[in-house]
Design an enzyme around this catalytic site. Structure first.
Site, short mmCIF file in Angstrom:
data_model
loop_
_atom_site.label_atom_id
_atom_site.label_comp_id
_atom_site.label_asym_id
_atom_site.label_seq_id
_atom_site.Cartn_x
_atom_site.Cartn_y
_atom_site.Cartn_z
N GLU A 85 0.78 -1.21 -0.02
CA GLU A 85 0.25 -0.03 -0.08
C GLU A 85 0.71 1.32 0.10
OE1 GLU A 85 -2.71 0.54 3.44
OE2 GLU A 85 -2.88 2.65 3.02
N ARG A 138 0.67 10.39 -0.05
CA ARG A 138 0.91 11.26 1.04
C ARG A 138 2.14 12.23 0.56
NH1 ARG A 138 0.53 7.95 6.62
NH2 ARG A 138 -1.40 6.72 6.09
N THR A 185 -4.50 6.04 1.45
CA THR A 185 -4.78 7.48 1.61
C THR A 185 -5.55 8.16 0.81
OG1 THR A 185 -2.60 7.56 2.83
CG2 THR A 185 -3.84 9.36 2.99
N LYS A 224 -11.28 -1.67 5.59
CA LYS A 224 -10.25 -1.58 6.93
C LYS A 224 -10.90 -0.84 8.16
CE LYS A 224 -6.42 2.28 6.88
NZ LYS A 224 -5.43 2.70 6.11
C1 3PG Z 1 -1.15 4.83 8.54
O1 3PG Z 1 -2.02 5.09 7.82
O2 3PG Z 1 -0.06 5.65 8.87
C2 3PG Z 1 -1.39 3.79 9.37
O3 3PG Z 1 -2.45 3.93 10.31
C3 3PG Z 1 -0.11 3.16 9.84
O4 3PG Z 1 -0.49 2.80 11.41
P1 3PG Z 1 1.04 2.16 12.32
O5 3PG Z 1 1.99 3.28 12.07
O6 3PG Z 1 0.55 2.31 13.75
O7 3PG Z 1 1.19 1.01 11.47
#
Ligand code: 3PG
Length: 213
Positions: free
Chosen positions: A45, A49, A73, A133
């Protein structure tokens, strides 16, 4: 190109862990993907961002075709179009606004919409999605929340993300309504900055072992 599943549940089944990836420098995209795939983690994934996120998906798709590369995202309908144009195999969002869900269905894009409450889950199911999710998983109640949801809403299959790591991932994966887990621990910013692909491959191998093929 190796066969790419197009059904979201099949994509979840292809890897116990979906690494949440933030690419700051485009030159890191392919070596990072190669390290994760070499360690046995095929579903990626890449989060939307950073300025290079779409180019990172394009580069990985071209150079590492055995990876199932999705875009994370995604927050608005135009992001869906951009991700599909870049060749993303699937998408992930932190939430599930109606306009976004409607557009995803119109484009027939494999997708994990974000949910956090029973109402979110019911709305997402009502739109026709059966994979989603749970985000942020720890803050939403973690294991207890997922167990509670499995009673009234057993048709929902989750990818809990947020607060999941190598120490607790196996407990999540043991639940009947968890298809895979998501987490950033497989692609930490410090190891990417150091270009320590060997360390990332080792993290991937450890994560891949969470579910036997
Ligand atoms: C994100 O989108 O950054 C995720 O929530 C990652 O979460 P984590 O850093 O707790 O794995």
């Amino acid at each position: 190109m190796s066969a790419q599943p197009t059904d979201m549940r099949a994509i979840m089944a292809a890897s116990p862990v979906m690494p949440v990836i933030v690419i700051e420098r485009i030159e890191d995209a392919v070596p990072l993907a190669r390290a994760l795939v070499a360690g046995g983690i095929r579903v990626l994934e890449v989060t939307m961002r950073t300025a290079v996120a779409l180019d990172a998906v394009r580069a990985i798709r071209a150079a590492v075709p055995e990876a199932i590369t999705g875009m994370g995202t995604i927050v608005k309908p135009a992001d869906v179009d951009a991700a599909m144009d870049a060749g993303a195999a699937f998408g992930v969002s932190p939430g599930s606004p109606d306009a976004l869900l409607a557009h995803i269905l119109e484009r027939a894009f494999p997708f994990l919409p974000g949910t956090m409450t029973p109402t979110d889950v019911m709305r997402v199911l009502g739109f026709g999605f059966d994979a989603m999710k749970l985000f942020p998983a720890a803050q939403a109640g973690g294991l207890g929340m997922l167990k509670a949801l499995s009673g009234p809403l057993p048709q929902a299959r989750f990818c809990p993300t947020g607060g999941v790591d190598i120490k607790n991932a196996a407990e999540f994966l043991a639940l009947s309504n968890v298809g895979c887990v998501g987490g950033s621990w497989l692609a930490p910013a410090n190891l990417i900055a150091a270009k320590d692909w060997g360390a990332i491959e080792r993290l991937a191998r450890e994560a891949a072992g969470l579910r036997q093929p």
